[in-house]
Design an enzyme around this catalytic site. Structure first.
Site, PDB file in Angstrom:
ATOM      1  N   TYR A 186     -24.347  17.733   9.926  1.00 14.99           N
ATOM      2  CA  TYR A 186     -23.712  16.726  10.777  1.00 14.99           C
ATOM      3  C   TYR A 186     -22.433  17.299  11.360  1.00 14.99           C
ATOM      4  O   TYR A 186     -21.727  18.046  10.688  1.00 14.99           O
ATOM      5  CB  TYR A 186     -23.401  15.488   9.936  1.00 14.99           C
ATOM      6  CG  TYR A 186     -22.752  14.360  10.695  1.00 14.99           C
ATOM      7  CD1 TYR A 186     -23.510  13.358  11.298  1.00 14.99           C
ATOM      8  CD2 TYR A 186     -21.370  14.297  10.809  1.00 14.99           C
ATOM      9  CE1 TYR A 186     -22.922  12.327  11.994  1.00 14.99           C
ATOM     10  CE2 TYR A 186     -20.767  13.258  11.513  1.00 14.99           C
ATOM     11  CZ  TYR A 186     -21.549  12.276  12.099  1.00 14.99           C
ATOM     12  OH  TYR A 186     -20.935  11.259  12.789  1.00 14.99           O
ATOM     13  N   SER A 193       9.351   2.780  -2.531  1.00 17.22           N
ATOM     14  CA  SER A 193       8.927   1.469  -3.043  1.00 17.22           C
ATOM     15  C   SER A 193       9.439   0.330  -2.169  1.00 17.22           C
ATOM     16  O   SER A 193      10.607   0.284  -1.797  1.00 17.22           O
ATOM     17  CB  SER A 193       9.464   1.292  -4.466  1.00 17.22           C
ATOM     18  OG  SER A 193       9.045   0.068  -5.011  1.00 17.22           O
ATOM     19  N   GLY A 194       8.538  -0.578  -1.830  1.00 22.01           N
ATOM     20  CA  GLY A 194       8.925  -1.856  -1.219  1.00 22.01           C
ATOM     21  C   GLY A 194       9.626  -1.769   0.117  1.00 22.01           C
ATOM     22  O   GLY A 194      10.352  -2.698   0.488  1.00 22.01           O
ATOM     23  N   ASP A 241     -23.275   8.313   2.981  1.00 18.01           N
ATOM     24  CA  ASP A 241     -22.636   9.330   3.816  1.00 18.01           C
ATOM     25  C   ASP A 241     -21.307   9.810   3.224  1.00 18.01           C
ATOM     26  O   ASP A 241     -20.815  10.875   3.582  1.00 18.01           O
ATOM     27  CB  ASP A 241     -22.377   8.779   5.230  1.00 18.01           C
ATOM     28  CG  ASP A 241     -23.642   8.708   6.088  1.00 18.01           C
ATOM     29  OD1 ASP A 241     -24.611   9.433   5.793  1.00 18.01           O
ATOM     30  OD2 ASP A 241     -23.650   7.926   7.063  1.00 18.01           O
ATOM     31  N   HIS A 243      -7.481  -5.411 -10.274  1.00 17.97           N
ATOM     32  CA  HIS A 243      -6.373  -4.962  -9.470  1.00 17.97           C
ATOM     33  C   HIS A 243      -6.839  -4.633  -8.046  1.00 17.97           C
ATOM     34  O   HIS A 243      -6.953  -5.536  -7.205  1.00 17.97           O
ATOM     35  CB  HIS A 243      -5.705  -3.770 -10.184  1.00 17.97           C
ATOM     36  CG  HIS A 243      -4.440  -3.288  -9.554  1.00 17.97           C
ATOM     37  ND1 HIS A 243      -3.578  -2.432 -10.192  1.00 17.97           N
ATOM     38  CD2 HIS A 243      -3.905  -3.506  -8.339  1.00 17.97           C
ATOM     39  CE1 HIS A 243      -2.562  -2.159  -9.401  1.00 17.97           C
ATOM     40  NE2 HIS A 243      -2.730  -2.800  -8.268  1.00 17.97           N
ATOM     41  N   HIS A 284      -3.435   3.988  -2.089  1.00 21.29           N
ATOM     42  CA  HIS A 284      -3.617   2.751  -2.833  1.00 21.29           C
ATOM     43  C   HIS A 284      -3.372   1.586  -1.887  1.00 21.29           C
ATOM     44  O   HIS A 284      -2.369   1.556  -1.174  1.00 21.29           O
ATOM     45  CB  HIS A 284      -2.645   2.684  -4.017  1.00 21.29           C
ATOM     46  CG  HIS A 284      -2.671   1.374  -4.735  1.00 21.29           C
ATOM     47  ND1 HIS A 284      -3.843   0.785  -5.179  1.00 21.29           N
ATOM     48  CD2 HIS A 284      -1.672   0.513  -5.080  1.00 21.29           C
ATOM     49  CE1 HIS A 284      -3.558  -0.356  -5.781  1.00 21.29           C
ATOM     50  NE2 HIS A 284      -2.264  -0.554  -5.729  1.00 21.29           N
ATOM     51  N   SER A 329       7.473   4.896  -4.711  1.00 22.42           N
ATOM     52  CA  SER A 329       6.553   3.799  -4.998  1.00 22.42           C
ATOM     53  C   SER A 329       6.434   3.570  -6.495  1.00 22.42           C
ATOM     54  O   SER A 329       6.364   4.527  -7.276  1.00 22.42           O
ATOM     55  CB  SER A 329       5.174   4.140  -4.440  1.00 22.42           C
ATOM     56  OG  SER A 329       4.205   3.261  -4.974  1.00 22.42           O
ATOM     57  N   SER A 330       6.376   2.304  -6.905  1.00 24.89           N
ATOM     58  CA  SER A 330       6.227   2.019  -8.335  1.00 24.89           C
ATOM     59  C   SER A 330       4.885   2.524  -8.865  1.00 24.89           C
ATOM     60  O   SER A 330       4.705   2.669 -10.072  1.00 24.89           O
ATOM     61  CB  SER A 330       6.386   0.522  -8.601  1.00 24.89           C
ATOM     62  OG  SER A 330       5.471  -0.218  -7.814  1.00 24.89           O
ATOM     63  N   GLY A 354       0.842  -1.180   0.000  1.00 28.96           N
ATOM     64  CA  GLY A 354       0.000   0.000   0.000  1.00 28.96           C
ATOM     65  C   GLY A 354       0.878   1.230   0.000  1.00 28.96           C
ATOM     66  O   GLY A 354       2.075   1.164   0.302  1.00 28.96           O
ATOM     67  N   ASN A 355       0.295   2.338  -0.359  1.00 26.68           N
ATOM     68  CA  ASN A 355       1.062   3.570  -0.351  1.00 26.68           C
ATOM     69  C   ASN A 355       0.127   4.759  -0.286  1.00 26.68           C
ATOM     70  O   ASN A 355      -1.001   4.713  -0.776  1.00 26.68           O
ATOM     71  CB  ASN A 355       1.996   3.667  -1.578  1.00 26.68           C
ATOM     72  CG  ASN A 355       1.294   3.280  -2.867  1.00 26.68           C
ATOM     73  OD1 ASN A 355       0.432   4.016  -3.351  1.00 26.68           O
ATOM     74  ND2 ASN A 355       1.662   2.143  -3.428  1.00 26.68           N
ATOM     75  N   HIS A 381      -4.341  -2.935  -1.298  1.00 23.04           N
ATOM     76  CA  HIS A 381      -5.007  -4.148  -1.755  1.00 23.04           C
ATOM     77  C   HIS A 381      -5.911  -4.630  -0.623  1.00 23.04           C
ATOM     78  O   HIS A 381      -5.966  -5.827  -0.326  1.00 23.04           O
ATOM     79  CB  HIS A 381      -3.994  -5.224  -2.144  1.00 23.04           C
ATOM     80  CG  HIS A 381      -3.263  -4.943  -3.425  1.00 23.04           C
ATOM     81  ND1 HIS A 381      -2.681  -5.923  -4.194  1.00 23.04           N
ATOM     82  CD2 HIS A 381      -3.016  -3.769  -4.078  1.00 23.04           C
ATOM     83  CE1 HIS A 381      -2.101  -5.363  -5.259  1.00 23.04           C
ATOM     84  NE2 HIS A 381      -2.287  -4.073  -5.213  1.00 23.04           N
TER      85      HIS A 381
END
Lengths: 230, 230, 230, 230
Positions: free
Chosen positions: B227, B46-47, B121, B170, B96, B75-76, B29-30, B98
Site C-alpha cells: 500500500y 499540565s492543565g 489496517d 479511564h 493520551h 502533564s500529570s 489530552g497530551n 479522553h
C-alpha cells in the site's frame, strides 16, 4: 460606566459561549452570574436571539427577584436561578440549557452514574435527577418550585462537589464558581452524558470503584490537587 | 536555538492536532515525543489551554522523570508516558486523550475486537483493555501504575503491532513511531471504536477471519507491504 | 494539454469531494472514472494525502490494468475497480470509502434493507452484502477477487438500479454514470445507512411496500420520471 | 418589482436556511409560503441545487395548482403542500425535508411521544405518524394523496398546536405561521426526534405528565404565554 457593567459583560460572554459550544439553539438557554458584594445577579433576557443580544441587555435583579436595572424581561427561568443562589452559598454562576445529551437523560428520568474518570474529574458521584414536580408545584410558581426541587435533591449532596443536576422530564442546570466555570461544567456534563449513554448500550453500567473516583476528583480539587500549574 | 527545539516543535504541533481532529476539549489530552539520541522526552505542560500554548512551553525530561528544561509543570500523566517509553523500545510518540468513542469502550471495560478491515489496517488484533487498578495502585503512584498496568497488558502482545490500549474505567493511550504517528493512531482508534459500537447494536460481534486480518495488516505493514508509494 | 486531462480533472475533483463530504479521513478512499471512447480509466494514486494531491497525479490505465500514463502507483484497490468496469457495462465512475455508517453495516455483515423512500429514491431494493471471501481468494489476488465477489453478488441484480454494495467485513463500493454521480451515490448510501441503523434500534425493520418503492424509484428514474426539471 | 417578490424572497430565504441548519443535502427538501391576500403560494422549483437557486426561481401557483408565474417546474411535492394549505386554514408556510432523525422515526412508523419539555414547548402532544398509503393512493395522484392522508391524520388534532407530522415510510412535513416559522418548527422537530430516540435506548418511554405538558406549551403559546418579551 454603570456599576454592573463587569457582571453584565461576564454573563453576556458566557451566554454567547453556550452557542459556540453547541449547547443551545435558538434561545434555548440562559446563564446568570451572582456578585455577592453588590448583592445582585445578572441574567439573560427572555426569548432574545443570541445573535442580536448585547451585554447591556442583561437584566440586573436582587436575590428576591426585584429588577434593579434593565429594560427587558429577565429569563422566565429567573426564579429557579434565584432559588439556587439563595441556597447554594458558594456558587457564582448558573447555566440552564436543553443540551441534547444531558436532556436525553433528564427526559429518561435517570441520574448519570460515574462510569469513568472523565466524570470523576468534575463530579464527585452521580449527577442526580430530581423527583417529578407535582401538579400543584407545576401550576403555581413553576419556576420557583423547579429551584426548590433542585435544592431538595441536594439535601444530602454537596452542590460544590456535584455542580449539575437533571430536572426530571425537563433538562439540566449546571453551576460553578463563575458564569464561565458554570458553562465549563455544562460542557463537561454534556460530554459525560454522551459517553454514559454508550455505557448503557455496551451493557456495562458498573460505576467506578470509589477509590478511583476519589483519586480523580481529588487530583483536581481540594488542598491535595496536583493537576494544572498550581 | 536550544538543543531540544525540534522535539518541542514536533510535540507542540501534535498536541495542537489533537484539538483540530476533535479528540480533545479543554485541556483533556497530551502528547509526548521521545528522542533516543538525546535521551529525553518532550511533553505538554499540565492543565494549559491549547489556545494559549506555545512550542516553548513543552517540558523536557529524561526517562527517569527529571526535568531537564522548562518552566512549567509537565502533564500529570508524565509517569505513565515514561513507563511506556522505558518498556516499549520502538515507540517515539505517545498520545493520551479522553476521546469520546474510545473512552466509552474504556468506561464499559471492553476491548475493541477487530470487526473490520479498517481496524485490521492499523491494529493486528483487538485493542486490549487493561485490568482494573487495585486500591493500592491507585492511591500510591497512580500515574506510574497506570503505565505498569498497560505494560502488563502487553506481556503477550506486540505494542508495535497494536499501538493503542484502553485503560479500564479511564481512557485510551496510543503510540507510534513519532508524535505525529501516535496522533494518527489515536484518530484511527476513535474511528474504529465508533464503528465497533455499531457492531454491538447491529448484533454482529464476530471478529474478522484471521486470514483477512492478516491480509489487511500486512498489506500496509512489514516487508511485503504494497500500500502507498513504497 | 495531454489527451487524458479532462478525465484526470474529473476524477481528481471527485476524489476531493469525498473529503469535503466527510466520507474519508487520511487516504482512506479512492475514486476512478472510465472513458469508454479512450478505453482507459483514471484513478487516485495509492496512499497520497488528499491535501497534497494534484489532478496530474491521477494514474491512467487500460481495462487490463496496464499503466498508460502516470508516475505514481495506482490505488491498491485498482484491480477491484477494473473488474467492475469490465462487468458493469454502463458505469463510468467508482467510489470506494470506509465511510463510517456504510462500513458499520459492512462490518456487521448485513445488507441495508429499503426502509424508507430516501432509500427508494436511489436504490431499487436493498443494498446487498457480498459473501465472505475465502482464504484462497484473500491470499491470492485479493483486490481482483473483491471485484469478482461483487460481480457475483449482482448475478441477479441490476447494478444500474442498485449502484452500491457492501463488501462483507470491509466497506462499501458505489458507482454511477460519472465519477461525480458515483460520489453522489456514496453520499446517499451513507445517509441511508445511518437512518437504517436507527430502524434497527427503533425495532421496526419492515421494508417499504413494493408499490411505494416502485413509486419513488421510478419518480426519479427511467422514462416516466417526473422529478427535476426534465 | 413584480407583485410576488416579497413572497418569493421569503420562501427563498427559508429554503436556504434548511441547508444552513443541516436539514437537507442535495435537493432533498422544499419550503413554500402562502399569501392569502394574493391567493397564491411560492414554492421551490423541482430538483434545483440550493447553491444555484435564486429568489426569482421560486414558482408561484394558485391553491388549485395552476402556475401563475415562473419558468421552472415547481417541486414535485407541490400537490401535498396545496392540500395542506386548503385544509389547515391558519398556516402560511410548509417545510418538507428528509432530515435524518425525524425521517428515522417516519421510517420506523412511530409517532414521537412528548418525552420532555423541549417537545412540549412546541408540540402540544405527540407528533403523529400517518397511516400507510394504499397501493391505489400511491399509484394515482401520490403527492396529492400524501396531503390527504396528512389531513386525515389531523381529523382529531389541531394542526396549529402540533405543527408537524411524520409520513409513514417517508419523512416529515412541518408548517407554521410563516415560511420562517415552519423552518423553525422543522429544526425543533429534528432536535426532539433525536432526543426521543435516546429515550427508547435508555428504556424510558413514559410521556410527560399532562400537567407539565400543559404548563410548557401554554407558557409559550396562547393568551397566558409569558415566555419572551411579550
Amino acid at each position: 460606566m454603570g456599576m454592573y457593567e463587569q457582571l453584565k459583560q461576564s454573563v453576556y460572554e458566557s451566554n454567547m459561549e453556550l452557542t459556540d459550544r453547541g449547547l443551545v439553539i435558538f434561545t434555548w438557554g440562559n446563564v446568570s452570574g451572582y456578585d455577592p458584594d453588590q448583592g445582585v445577579i445578572a441574567i439573560k433576557p427572555s426569548g432574545v436571539e443570541y445573535e442580536h443580544m448585547k451585554p447591556g441587555d442583561m437584566v440586573i435583579l436582587d436575590l428576591e427577584g426585584n429588577v434593579i436595572e434593565g429594560d427587558l424581561k429577565p429569563s422566565s427561568d429567573t426564579p429557579t436561578h434565584l432559588e439556587l443562589y439563595r441556597n447554594f452559598k458558594n456558587i457564582r454562576g448558573i447555566v440552564h440549557t436543553h443540551s441534547e445529551w444531558a436532556t436525553s437523560w433528564a427526559q429518561a428520568g435517570r441520574a448519570i452514574p460515574p462510569f469513568g474518570t472523565t466524570h470523576a474529574d468534575y463530579f464527585y458521584g452521580e449527577v442526580p435527577i430530581t423527583r417529578e414536580l407535582t401538579k400543584e408545584e407545576v401550576e403555581t410558581s413553576y419556576e420557583l418550585n423547579t429551584g426548590k426541587v433542585i435544592v431538595e435533591t441536594f439535601n444530602d449532596l454537596d452542590p460544590d462537589a456535584v455542580p449539575s443536576v437533571l430536572v426530571k422530564g425537563h433538562a439540566p442546570f449546571s453551576w460553578g464558581t463563575s458564569p464561565d466555570n458554570a458553562v465549563h461544567n455544562a460542557v463537561v456534563l454534556e460530554y459525560v452524558a454522551k459517553m454514559a449513554f454508550r455505557n448503557v448500550v455496551l451493557e456495562n453500567e458498573k460505576p467506578l470503584e470509589q477509590y478511583l473516583l476519589d483519586k480523580h476528583y481529588f487530583r483536581k480539587h481540594g488542598k491535595d490537587a496536583y493537576y494544572g500549574q498550581g
